[in-house]
Motif scaffolding. Sequence first.
Motif, mmCIF file in Angstrom:
data_model
loop_
_atom_site.group_PDB
_atom_site.id
_atom_site.type_symbol
_atom_site.label_atom_id
_atom_site.label_comp_id
_atom_site.label_asym_id
_atom_site.label_seq_id
_atom_site.Cartn_x
_atom_site.Cartn_y
_atom_site.Cartn_z
ATOM 1 N N GLN A 1 0.830 -1.194 0.000
ATOM 2 C CA GLN A 1 0.000 0.000 0.000
ATOM 3 C C GLN A 1 0.873 1.257 0.000
ATOM 4 O O GLN A 1 1.888 1.310 0.689
ATOM 5 C CB GLN A 1 -0.901 0.044 1.252
ATOM 6 N N LEU B 1 0.973 9.296 -3.205
ATOM 7 C CA LEU B 1 0.177 8.777 -4.326
ATOM 8 C C LEU B 1 0.385 9.621 -5.582
ATOM 9 O O LEU B 1 0.322 9.120 -6.703
ATOM 10 C CB LEU B 1 -1.296 8.694 -3.927
ATOM 11 N N ALA C 1 1.482 8.180 -9.071
ATOM 12 C CA ALA C 1 0.759 8.487 -10.313
ATOM 13 C C ALA C 1 1.709 9.108 -11.335
ATOM 14 O O ALA C 1 1.601 8.839 -12.539
ATOM 15 C CB ALA C 1 -0.414 9.414 -10.013
ATOM 16 N N VAL D 1 -4.028 -2.261 -2.757
ATOM 17 C CA VAL D 1 -4.827 -1.499 -1.783
ATOM 18 C C VAL D 1 -5.479 -2.476 -0.806
ATOM 19 O O VAL D 1 -5.667 -3.653 -1.121
ATOM 20 C CB VAL D 1 -5.929 -0.666 -2.481
ATOM 21 N N ASN E 1 -7.895 4.885 0.924
ATOM 22 C CA ASN E 1 -6.693 4.825 0.101
ATOM 23 C C ASN E 1 -7.049 4.696 -1.383
ATOM 24 O O ASN E 1 -6.398 5.286 -2.241
ATOM 25 C CB ASN E 1 -5.839 3.644 0.575
ATOM 26 N N ASP F 1 -8.074 8.129 -2.533
ATOM 27 C CA ASP F 1 -6.890 8.986 -2.707
ATOM 28 C C ASP F 1 -6.139 8.634 -3.992
ATOM 29 O O ASP F 1 -5.655 9.518 -4.713
ATOM 30 C CB ASP F 1 -5.938 8.826 -1.514
ATOM 31 N N LEU F 2 -6.025 7.326 -4.254
ATOM 32 C CA LEU F 2 -5.300 6.885 -5.446
ATOM 33 C C LEU F 2 -6.023 7.349 -6.714
ATOM 34 O O LEU F 2 -5.393 7.852 -7.659
ATOM 35 C CB LEU F 2 -5.157 5.353 -5.424
ATOM 36 N N SER F 3 -7.331 7.242 -6.706
ATOM 37 C CA SER F 3 -8.110 7.717 -7.855
ATOM 38 C C SER F 3 -7.905 9.221 -8.045
ATOM 39 O O SER F 3 -7.711 9.698 -9.160
ATOM 40 C CB SER F 3 -9.591 7.392 -7.634
ATOM 41 N N VAL G 1 -4.977 -1.467 -10.266
ATOM 42 C CA VAL G 1 -5.083 -1.658 -8.812
ATOM 43 C C VAL G 1 -5.393 -3.110 -8.496
ATOM 44 O O VAL G 1 -6.242 -3.736 -9.132
ATOM 45 C CB VAL G 1 -6.179 -0.745 -8.214
ATOM 46 N N ILE H 1 -8.598 4.619 -12.135
ATOM 47 C CA ILE H 1 -8.000 3.403 -11.575
ATOM 48 C C ILE H 1 -8.741 2.207 -12.162
ATOM 49 O O ILE H 1 -9.932 2.280 -12.458
ATOM 50 C CB ILE H 1 -8.028 3.366 -10.015
#
Lengths: 446, 446
Positions: A169, A176, A180, A192, A197, A200-202, A214, A246
């Motif tokens: 993670q 992040l 990215a 993930v 999380n 946030d990643l998106s 992912v 994602i």
Amino acid sequence: MHQSSAHLLSSTFYSRISSLLRCNEGLTLVIQNSLCHQKLHYCTGLGATSSSILKQSENSLHPRSNIYNTTRRMAFMKTPCNIGDPVSEVETPSLLVCLKSLEYNLKKMTETMKAFPGVNFRTHAKTHKCPMISRLQIKSGAVGVCCQTLTEAEAMVEGGIEDILLSNQVIGIKKLRRLAGLARYAKIAACVDSEGNIEDLSQAARELGVTVDVLVEVNVGGNRCGVEPGDSVLKLAEKIKSLPNINFKGLQCYNGKIQHIRSAADRKAAVGVVIEKTVKSIKALKDRGIDCSYITGGGTGTFQYEASSGVFTEVQPGSYVFMDVDYGKNLDVKEQFVSDFQQSLYVLSTVQSVAAGDRAILDAGLKAHSLDSGVPKLSGHPDLTYYNGGDEHGVVIPDGGLKVGDLVWLIPGHCDPTVNMHEWVVGLRDGKVECIWPVSGRGPGK
Amino acid sequence: MHQSSAHLLSSTFYSRISSLLRCNEGLTLVIQNSLCHQKLHYCTGLGATSSSILKQSENSLHPRSNIYNTTRRMAFMKTPCNIGDPVSEVETPSLLVCLKSLEYNLKKMTETMKAFPGVNFRTHAKTHKCPMISRLQIKSGAVGVCCQTLTEAEAMVEGGIEDILLSNQVIGIKKLRRLAGLARYAKIAACVDSEGNIEDLSQAARELGVTVDVLVEVNVGGNRCGVEPGDSVLKLAEKIKSLPNINFKGLQCYNGKIQHIRSAADRKAAVGVVIEKTVKSIKALKDRGIDCSYITGGGTGTFQYEASSGVFTEVQPGSYVFMDVDYGKNLDVKEQFVSDFQQSLYVLSTVQSVAAGDRAILDAGLKAHSLDSGVPKLSGHPDLTYYNGGDEHGVVIPDGGLKVGDLVWLIPGHCDPTVNMHEWVVGLRDGKVECIWPVSGRGPGK
């Protein structure tokens, strides 16, 4: 170079600054002195290639990235020897790799994986943190690499690797965004195990205009990260599918602890539990119409069991390139010590003191190898035992006739954290230094 | 710059290249690509100061130093935060130091040592490996620093420290030349415990035209390096006195193990043994007319006993600036935990996964702190326990209501090897980053 260009350069991501170095046409250094808050810019001419990289950088600039929030410093790193040196000229403690054994291990892995035609292998860079070795692994058939930290992933992209699974993670929007940013230059997947999380990643991927693959990490028995098999996996997969930028790719199903179970039968049985939990997760997804065609996991101790399961589509061996004392204690089906792979990694040390008849003291201690999985062994001296002598010393009992200045080759107890303590891997062939590779992904893992 | 100048620059010692960087007038980079054996030189204009340094470099050139046997590479190092950031912006895992506690410890040491007017304190840089902290220690009254490795000593000289005791043996003519080179720029003393090493040191000092102070290391009970008290000490002192360019300065009488004996009475008794062996060595020297007016040793756990002995003229505390879980277990004369010094060092970590009701997972594992003296403690969470979760993970049980993304401050089990894993010490005051200091002496200790 104009000041505006210098500004741009200094505000770009680390990966681009590194690219500038590689383009061999010019160089900009930004040195921040944390004491006086002063920044100095040193510029040389920039040619066409650099300008195009500059343009790339400009496009990828995030609004929060500016000259004031990117603090970097420069360092020179001195190698412990030179190419062509005999091993006697290598300053110690140094990390050595025997290139013939490394190459044997690469070839052996390729041959072993031929028995599992539907299964890829993705070698784990956490073992060596060295892009040059990853490139050799990819040349020998690996589909890409795994990384355990963002620092490793950045180093791999900067070292030319273009397919990376971050098998862990990455937490917090700042990190992040770094992740990215890498997706601009390489195929990036991340694991993930929590909803916030994923959001946030998106967000980070959307900000950078990229798409990140992912994987849901499943707790397949290690009781570390990962959600429980079944409904929790489904919930996260649906969350991933509901958000932009994602892409739900599959499942990460790795249990590190079972790699070190000594008996082959017990290791196989432990992989049985992993597979059971994996199958339960796949079923939960399938029942809701989510197809999952990518299941990855397995390490040096167990990968053949995952590979033959009919469930896993990819395995992640890492330590096989080097091996260590701990892996050397695993037994095969004949209750013999495993011998599939050769020991290729050593810590070279020097005898610095001898109390004749009692002990010899080596210059390699806690800062040259990790003791978490036990002490190193002295290669070629099965009768001598290494004892922890503190940060900079190893105590060898009995002294074994060693003299001050003698070189001792230590087989590390645990390869991964031992490599992490060194800046360079010195590659040897026929007793001479053939290459000196930077361990550029080392560090606590920021 | 002429090619010959570039040649000169690239062939000088690391310390001079570092000086060039500091002169702020120009810059030369030598980047060696180990794959193609190609060297690239990037030069900018050089002013008067740089030229004088160049001249210095030329004078100190050893015949064996040339462009082909000095391999260096350059790296950018990214700091984990920026000055002025709140602690929440620091990327983890990071090494933090609370500046108020650090300053408390500096002041407390100065006050403590006032009770021993005939005894100096020389702070040990092996704890922090950070020249900025050594400079604060010298400002607070230390006469200089100790280093345990040549790498640390080089970093200290480059960081402005001018009085260094290398409290360890330096083996081999290549390393001894590096040591002797430092004596051009700082007062350097080194420890020895074998005759051949003394000869090599004399040779290196002679080649460089410098004089190096030499201490005989006595085995005062640690059974690591050092010769036995008495005649063996005399023999080495006489050897030192017989050779040019080295000066017999005194005795190194340090026992690391006894620093961690828990009971104050037992620690004092163990120092009694150290003093007995030291006195025996002084007597052996005196009987042959060799006056020995410099006796150094003692660490954070015992230095007050050495200082009050009437035998020691200098003590070498190191860990007191930071403290750690291990030192926190020592007891004082009232059988209470020692409280002379405050905990100032932490590893900042982030919660990356939570299995509610069971465990929380931190992003700080074996690569962020050393477990040799036990696991770290969670500051502010006395009810939670840290378990080793491997290279990049810590397992906290119970979960303590922690959420993904929370910051956790870890008190390291053992400060010295923990600091060694980090590139930066982030200095905090009132929750904000005040400074970011490079740990420039880190590394396995080459």
